[in-house]
Design a protein around this motif. Sequence first.
Motif, PDB file in Angstrom:
ATOM      1  N   PHE A 154      37.579  65.196  33.240  1.00 28.89           N
ATOM      2  CA  PHE A 154      38.068  66.314  34.040  1.00 28.89           C
ATOM      3  C   PHE A 154      36.905  66.907  34.841  1.00 28.89           C
ATOM      4  N   GLN A 155      37.168  67.190  36.122  1.00 26.94           N
ATOM      5  CA  GLN A 155      36.098  67.748  36.949  1.00 26.94           C
ATOM      6  C   GLN A 155      36.398  69.195  37.318  1.00 26.94           C
ATOM      7  N   ALA A 156      35.321  69.953  37.573  1.00 26.49           N
ATOM      8  CA  ALA A 156      35.488  71.390  37.838  1.00 26.49           C
ATOM      9  C   ALA A 156      36.414  71.646  39.025  1.00 26.49           C
ATOM     10  N   CYS A 157      36.463  70.691  39.982  1.00 25.80           N
ATOM     11  CA  CYS A 157      37.318  70.896  41.156  1.00 25.80           C
ATOM     12  C   CYS A 157      38.789  70.613  40.843  1.00 25.80           C
ATOM     13  N   GLY A 158      39.086  70.254  39.605  1.00 27.88           N
ATOM     14  CA  GLY A 158      40.480  70.066  39.200  1.00 27.88           C
ATOM     15  C   GLY A 158      40.925  68.616  39.178  1.00 27.88           C
ATOM     16  N   THR A 159      40.078  67.704  39.658  1.00 35.32           N
ATOM     17  CA  THR A 159      40.477  66.289  39.669  1.00 35.32           C
ATOM     18  C   THR A 159      39.986  65.604  38.396  1.00 35.32           C
ATOM     19  N   GLU A 160      40.446  64.375  38.219  1.00 31.65           N
ATOM     20  CA  GLU A 160      40.063  63.569  37.055  1.00 31.65           C
ATOM     21  C   GLU A 160      39.377  62.320  37.607  1.00 31.65           C
ATOM     22  N   GLY A 161      38.321  61.859  36.992  1.00 32.17           N
ATOM     23  CA  GLY A 161      37.680  60.618  37.451  1.00 32.17           C
ATOM     24  C   GLY A 161      36.199  60.609  37.123  1.00 32.17           C
ATOM     25  N   ASP A 162      35.471  59.629  37.710  1.00 32.38           N
ATOM     26  CA  ASP A 162      34.037  59.591  37.419  1.00 32.38           C
ATOM     27  C   ASP A 162      33.280  60.461  38.408  1.00 32.38           C
ATOM     28  N   GLY A 163      32.161  60.985  37.966  1.00 33.74           N
ATOM     29  CA  GLY A 163      31.383  61.905  38.790  1.00 33.74           C
ATOM     30  C   GLY A 163      30.819  63.048  37.954  1.00 33.74           C
ATOM     31  N   ARG A 164      31.332  63.177  36.721  1.00 39.52           N
ATOM     32  CA  ARG A 164      30.807  64.231  35.826  1.00 39.52           C
ATOM     33  C   ARG A 164      29.389  63.888  35.398  1.00 39.52           C
ATOM     34  N   MET A 165      28.554  64.882  35.258  1.00 37.72           N
ATOM     35  CA  MET A 165      27.199  64.600  34.768  1.00 37.72           C
ATOM     36  C   MET A 165      27.266  64.112  33.317  1.00 37.72           C
ATOM     37  N   SER A 166      26.454  63.131  32.982  1.00 39.43           N
ATOM     38  CA  SER A 166      26.381  62.659  31.603  1.00 39.43           C
ATOM     39  C   SER A 166      25.994  63.822  30.699  1.00 39.43           C
ATOM     40  N   GLU A 167      26.356  63.691  29.418  1.00 39.63           N
ATOM     41  CA  GLU A 167      26.045  64.776  28.493  1.00 39.63           C
ATOM     42  C   GLU A 167      24.538  64.860  28.265  1.00 39.63           C
ATOM     43  N   ALA A 168      24.079  66.067  27.969  1.00 40.85           N
ATOM     44  CA  ALA A 168      22.635  66.304  27.790  1.00 40.85           C
ATOM     45  C   ALA A 168      22.041  65.367  26.737  1.00 40.85           C
ATOM     46  N   VAL A 169      22.803  65.137  25.677  1.00 38.92           N
ATOM     47  CA  VAL A 169      22.277  64.308  24.587  1.00 38.92           C
ATOM     48  C   VAL A 169      21.980  62.887  25.086  1.00 38.92           C
ATOM     49  N   GLU A 170      22.883  62.365  25.936  1.00 41.54           N
ATOM     50  CA  GLU A 170      22.695  61.002  26.460  1.00 41.54           C
ATOM     51  C   GLU A 170      21.480  60.954  27.392  1.00 41.54           C
ATOM     52  N   ILE A 171      21.344  62.005  28.201  1.00 37.01           N
ATOM     53  CA  ILE A 171      20.217  62.058  29.146  1.00 37.01           C
ATOM     54  C   ILE A 171      18.903  62.086  28.373  1.00 37.01           C
ATOM     55  N   VAL A 172      18.856  62.933  27.365  1.00 31.74           N
ATOM     56  CA  VAL A 172      17.607  63.068  26.605  1.00 31.74           C
ATOM     57  C   VAL A 172      17.305  61.776  25.841  1.00 31.74           C
ATOM     58  N   GLU A 173      18.330  61.146  25.302  1.00 32.85           N
ATOM     59  CA  GLU A 173      18.102  59.865  24.594  1.00 32.85           C
ATOM     60  C   GLU A 173      17.516  58.822  25.533  1.00 32.85           C
ATOM     61  N   THR A 174      18.057  58.747  26.761  1.00 30.05           N
ATOM     62  CA  THR A 174      17.568  57.732  27.716  1.00 30.05           C
ATOM     63  C   THR A 174      16.098  57.970  28.036  1.00 30.05           C
ATOM     64  N   ILE A 175      15.742  59.236  28.215  1.00 33.67           N
ATOM     65  CA  ILE A 175      14.348  59.517  28.585  1.00 33.67           C
ATOM     66  C   ILE A 175      13.418  59.282  27.394  1.00 33.67           C
ATOM     67  N   THR A 176      13.854  59.686  26.222  1.00 33.77           N
ATOM     68  CA  THR A 176      12.957  59.525  25.074  1.00 33.77           C
ATOM     69  C   THR A 176      12.794  58.048  24.712  1.00 33.77           C
ATOM     70  N   GLN A 177      13.796  57.231  25.082  1.00 30.06           N
ATOM     71  CA  GLN A 177      13.643  55.779  24.900  1.00 30.06           C
ATOM     72  C   GLN A 177      12.419  55.301  25.668  1.00 30.06           C
ATOM     73  N   LEU A 178      12.241  55.859  26.883  1.00 34.78           N
ATOM     74  CA  LEU A 178      11.077  55.484  27.704  1.00 34.78           C
ATOM     75  C   LEU A 178       9.804  55.784  26.932  1.00 34.78           C
ATOM     76  N   PHE A 179       9.759  56.964  26.282  1.00 33.19           N
ATOM     77  CA  PHE A 179       8.539  57.328  25.569  1.00 33.19           C
ATOM     78  C   PHE A 179       8.374  56.499  24.291  1.00 33.19           C
ATOM     79  N   SER A 180       9.477  56.139  23.638  1.00 27.59           N
ATOM     80  CA  SER A 180       9.358  55.287  22.448  1.00 27.59           C
ATOM     81  C   SER A 180       8.806  53.944  22.859  1.00 27.59           C
ATOM     82  N   LYS A 181       9.343  53.447  24.014  1.00 29.95           N
ATOM     83  CA  LYS A 181       8.849  52.169  24.518  1.00 29.95           C
ATOM     84  C   LYS A 181       7.367  52.287  24.828  1.00 29.95           C
ATOM     85  N   SER A 182       6.959  53.492  25.277  1.00 31.27           N
ATOM     86  CA  SER A 182       5.565  53.677  25.650  1.00 31.27           C
ATOM     87  C   SER A 182       4.644  53.328  24.500  1.00 31.27           C
TER      88      SER A 182
END
Length: 404
Positions: A154-182
């Motif tokens: 669900f989007q704030a403009c009332g429509t349904e579909g892709d375009g919503r920002m990923s959840e914070a937890v997913e974003i942080v996991e992706t970035i910390t993966q970079l540091f783990s790889k480091s």
Amino acid sequence: MFAGKKILVGVTGGIAAYKAAEVVSRLRKLNIEVHVAMTKSAAEFIAPLTLQSLSANPVYVDLFDEPKLWNVEHIALAEHVDAVIVAPATANILAKMATGIADDFLSTVLLATRAPIYAAPAMNHAMYHHPATQENLTRLKERGIKIIGPGTGFQACGTEGDGRMSEAVEIVETITQLFSKSECLKGKRALVTAGGTQEPLDPVRYLGNRSSGRMGYAVAQALQEAGAETILVSAPTDLPAPHGVSRMSVQTALEMYDAVLANFPNMDVIVKAAAVADYRPATRAEQKIKKDGTNRTIELVPNPDILAELGRRKTSQVLIGFAAETENLLVNAQEKMHRKNVNLLVANDVTKPGAGFGSPTNTVSFLFPDGRRIDFPQMSKLEVARNLVGEIANLLGDCNKGVK
Ligand code: PMT
């Protein structure tokens, strides 16, 4: 585990800006030093004070604000951080990033930084699917910018579909993966060669080739991201040295030979992505050669084969070669792999569109002496490089899962 790491969170003006607060908070809980830069429209959605309190650092909004920490803040911040995440990333900031527009604090930092950049798009479904946005996203991915999401729902403009920002937890996991790889290649020393050597004929002319250096620079960046102390021995290019990589500039194959051989005994990994001239002119005229209307012949003498020499001297080092082929790709590449005694050979057919010399993308196969082969589809040179670094980590045997 992440202490000492520094991230810039860029917040742009969309309803999802409120989720940036959770991104900042989660990063801080991991002991990461967090800085925040907001666009003026983002500051309409969420108060800078909220992000200042959560990050425990001053928040940057205006390029012409009173300096908070450094003199030329956008440049200092660009160089200070280990990664940048733009969350939410509106269609507008993606378009600016794709075209290099730098008209406020955040877009200026994004242009100035050499740290890895992540973007979490957030926008209306139709805006996300507009060809302009899709083309911008493709261009950014080709440059190695990692796109996280977007999610569907669900989007704030009332429509349904892709375009919503990923959840914070997913974003942080992706970035910390970079540091783990480091951590994966931490303590390892790597040397990469890049660019095309130039073999002088006289003070103004040389024999050269079409290498832009992009492939080798991407490999150096990926090795550095994975924690290796990285030296780049570079033939002339227009590219800036990747963040944290030390560069030695050379012009000729003989200069490259000297630089590589001098460093070789101290290295754990060597990647020879440079296009090295097999021959050089037998003589170099002291003065510019004058035209006199007659035919000319240039006598060429062979250059040393740097990779083959490393293959002879190799002890515990992981040695990676490239093969630039215009015919019989796999047969020729396999022959080079064995003759030069490398642990992995990256074969590219340089006649394919979007592959080889100059392009931002490449299409490669990894060949191993035990007969294994991995074929990749066309991807950005940075993606090729990150896949290569994954295999290097496996070959070193230090990381269970590699660093892909
Ligand atoms: O720089 P870009 O524009 O991004 O283009 C990337 C690239 C096409 C240059 C890159 O992907 C590539 O294929 N690099 C190797 C080019 C090359 O010289 O290939 P080769 O098949 O001629 O040489 C095989 C290997 O031996 C290479 O690792 C090369 O560095 C090495 N070599 C070759 C000759 C020589 N005298 N000394 C060497 O060490």
